[in-house]
Design a protein around this motif. Structure first.
Motif, PDB file in Angstrom:
ATOM      1  N   ALA A 177      -1.160  13.600   7.336  1.00 60.55           N
ATOM      2  CA  ALA A 177      -1.191  12.935   8.635  1.00 60.55           C
ATOM      3  C   ALA A 177      -2.140  11.752   8.629  1.00 60.55           C
ATOM      4  CB  ALA A 177      -1.597  13.939   9.720  1.00 60.55           C
ATOM      5  N   GLN A 178      -3.266  11.889   7.937  1.00 61.68           N
ATOM      6  CA  GLN A 178      -4.218  10.778   7.830  1.00 61.68           C
ATOM      7  C   GLN A 178      -3.590   9.609   7.063  1.00 61.68           C
ATOM      8  OE1 GLN A 178      -7.030  10.910   9.428  1.00 61.68           O
ATOM      9  NE2 GLN A 178      -8.151  12.809   9.100  1.00 61.68           N
ATOM     10  N   ALA A 179      -2.860   9.934   5.988  1.00 59.61           N
ATOM     11  CA  ALA A 179      -2.206   8.883   5.206  1.00 59.61           C
ATOM     12  C   ALA A 179      -1.193   8.126   6.056  1.00 59.61           C
ATOM     13  CB  ALA A 179      -1.518   9.494   3.982  1.00 59.61           C
ATOM     14  N   LEU A 237       0.847  -1.187   0.000  1.00 57.60           N
ATOM     15  CA  LEU A 237       0.000   0.000   0.000  1.00 57.60           C
ATOM     16  C   LEU A 237       0.883   1.238   0.000  1.00 57.60           C
ATOM     17  CD1 LEU A 237      -2.853   1.405   0.494  1.00 57.60           C
ATOM     18  CD2 LEU A 237      -2.123   1.507   2.876  1.00 57.60           C
ATOM     19  N   LEU A 238       0.596   2.169  -0.893  1.00 57.19           N
ATOM     20  CA  LEU A 238       1.186   3.496  -0.869  1.00 57.19           C
ATOM     21  C   LEU A 238       0.078   4.474  -0.515  1.00 57.19           C
ATOM     22  CD1 LEU A 238       3.287   3.384  -4.182  1.00 57.19           C
ATOM     23  CD2 LEU A 238       4.023   2.768  -1.868  1.00 57.19           C
ATOM     24  N   ALA A 239       0.408   5.504   0.263  1.00 54.61           N
ATOM     25  CA  ALA A 239      -0.604   6.482   0.658  1.00 54.61           C
ATOM     26  C   ALA A 239       0.001   7.873   0.639  1.00 54.61           C
ATOM     27  CB  ALA A 239      -1.154   6.168   2.048  1.00 54.61           C
ATOM     28  N   ALA A 240      -0.828   8.861   0.307  1.00 53.89           N
ATOM     29  CA  ALA A 240      -0.324  10.230   0.241  1.00 53.89           C
ATOM     30  C   ALA A 240      -1.453  11.224   0.459  1.00 53.89           C
ATOM     31  CB  ALA A 240       0.344  10.498  -1.110  1.00 53.89           C
ATOM     32  N   GLY A 241      -1.060  12.392   0.928  1.00 51.47           N
ATOM     33  CA  GLY A 241      -1.964  13.513   1.102  1.00 51.47           C
ATOM     34  C   GLY A 241      -1.141  14.752   1.397  1.00 51.47           C
ATOM     35  N   ASN A 242      -1.792  15.874   1.531  1.00 52.89           N
ATOM     36  CA  ASN A 242      -1.125  17.133   1.854  1.00 52.89           C
ATOM     37  C   ASN A 242      -1.678  17.695   3.157  1.00 52.89           C
ATOM     38  OD1 ASN A 242       0.429  17.364  -0.665  1.00 52.89           O
ATOM     39  ND2 ASN A 242      -1.541  17.725  -1.640  1.00 52.89           N
ATOM     40  N   GLY A 243      -0.801  18.278   3.980  1.00 52.83           N
ATOM     41  CA  GLY A 243      -1.252  18.881   5.224  1.00 52.83           C
ATOM     42  C   GLY A 243      -1.868  17.861   6.163  1.00 52.83           C
ATOM     43  N   GLY A 244      -3.079  18.162   6.645  1.00 53.23           N
ATOM     44  CA  GLY A 244      -3.767  17.233   7.541  1.00 53.23           C
ATOM     45  C   GLY A 244      -4.028  15.889   6.894  1.00 53.23           C
ATOM     46  N   SER A 245      -4.241  15.882   5.594  1.00 51.83           N
ATOM     47  CA  SER A 245      -4.470  14.616   4.889  1.00 51.83           C
ATOM     48  C   SER A 245      -3.203  13.774   4.815  1.00 51.83           C
ATOM     49  CB  SER A 245      -5.008  14.887   3.477  1.00 51.83           C
ATOM     50  OG  SER A 245      -6.289  15.484   3.532  1.00 51.83           O
ATOM     51  N   LEU A 249      -5.593  10.935  -0.210  1.00 53.19           N
ATOM     52  CA  LEU A 249      -6.550  11.647   0.633  1.00 53.19           C
ATOM     53  C   LEU A 249      -6.464  13.144   0.369  1.00 53.19           C
ATOM     54  CD1 LEU A 249      -5.002   9.263   2.572  1.00 53.19           C
ATOM     55  CD2 LEU A 249      -6.973   9.842   3.985  1.00 53.19           C
ATOM     56  N   SER A 250      -7.615  13.772   0.149  1.00 56.58           N
ATOM     57  CA  SER A 250      -7.651  15.206  -0.115  1.00 56.58           C
ATOM     58  C   SER A 250      -9.026  15.746   0.243  1.00 56.58           C
ATOM     59  CB  SER A 250      -7.357  15.488  -1.595  1.00 56.58           C
ATOM     60  OG  SER A 250      -7.581  16.852  -1.909  1.00 56.58           O
ATOM     61  N   THR A 251      -9.059  16.784   1.058  1.00 61.16           N
ATOM     62  CA  THR A 251     -10.357  17.359   1.423  1.00 61.16           C
ATOM     63  C   THR A 251     -10.999  18.070   0.239  1.00 61.16           C
ATOM     64  OG1 THR A 251      -9.249  19.352   2.250  1.00 61.16           O
ATOM     65  CG2 THR A 251      -9.745  17.623   3.848  1.00 61.16           C
TER      66      THR A 251
END
Length: 211
Positions: free
Chosen positions: A62-64, A52-60, A124-126
């Motif tokens: 942290a979620q990743a 699994l690879l996961a990514a996001g920016n800022g708070g997302s 993940l992205s809001t």
């Protein structure tokens, strides 16, 4: 005895909780089937040696990282460790790629390096509009990965670039992120349940598509 006037901060907190309850209610109605399906399919991929690879920016971001930590470590029950990488946490890679190629490429280039056909990329992205995440989704699809997106309200570019998306219908960025955290925990819950069921693991490997 007269009642004390309502405190503005308390009113704001109540409104926040009410809007979160509404968002979670919509997620429970519209998103649980997808999360359960993702958890089962992820179990098929990781128990078969995938990543699994996961990514996001800022708070997302942290979620990743929260998601990958639960898989490499453990969520509730004791089990083996699984391969999961939060791409933003590769700080030297992120800064080098950003410096040399631009911020829009910080995740796509890592997907090229670490992703293999059949692996899963969770983004993940809001807003669902982050260019670096959209680029990562496009690159991952070309490389044969399964691409899943957790976003805010759709339609949005990231949801369209992913194979599948769960778009949270919420009134604020905070409520979207809070609902994403619930989704991350439920994904881990469903993953653990499926990973503990050998027959389910064999079945879910045939589900979904990377086309």
């Amino acid at each position: 005895m007269s009642e004390l006037p309502a405190h503005p901060a308390l009113d704001a907190a109540r409104l926040h909780c009410e809007s979160l309850q509404e968002a979670l209610g919509r997620f429970r109605r519209d998103g649980l089937d997808r999360i359960a399906d993702w958890g089962a399919r992820l179990a098929g991929v990781l128990t078969d040696g995938g990543r699994l690879l996961a990514a996001g920016n800022g708070g997302s971001a942290a979620q990743a990282q929260h998601l990958t930590a639960e898989l490499v470590g453990r969520y509730r029950r004791e089990r083996r460790a699984y391969s999961a990488i939060a791409l933003h946490a590769e700080t030297s890679s992120v800064t080098a790629i950003g410096n040399d190629y631009g911020f829009d490429h910080v995740y796509a280039r890592q997907v090229t390096a670490h992703g293999r056909p059949g692996d899963v990329l969770v983004l993940l992205s809001t807003s669902g509009r982050s260019a670096n995440l959209v680029a990562a989704a496009v690159t991952a699809r070309q490389a044969g990965l399964h691409v899943w997106a957790l976003t805010g309200r759709g339609p949005n570019p990231l949801a369209e670039a992913a194979h599948e998306a769960l778009c949270v219908d919420a009134d604020s960025t905070a409520n979207v992120q809070e609902t994403h955290l619930v989704a991350v925990h439920l994904l881990c819950e469903c993953f653990d349940t499926a990973a503990a069921t050998p027959l389910a693991r064999r079945t879910v490997l045939t589900r979904g598509s990377t086309s």
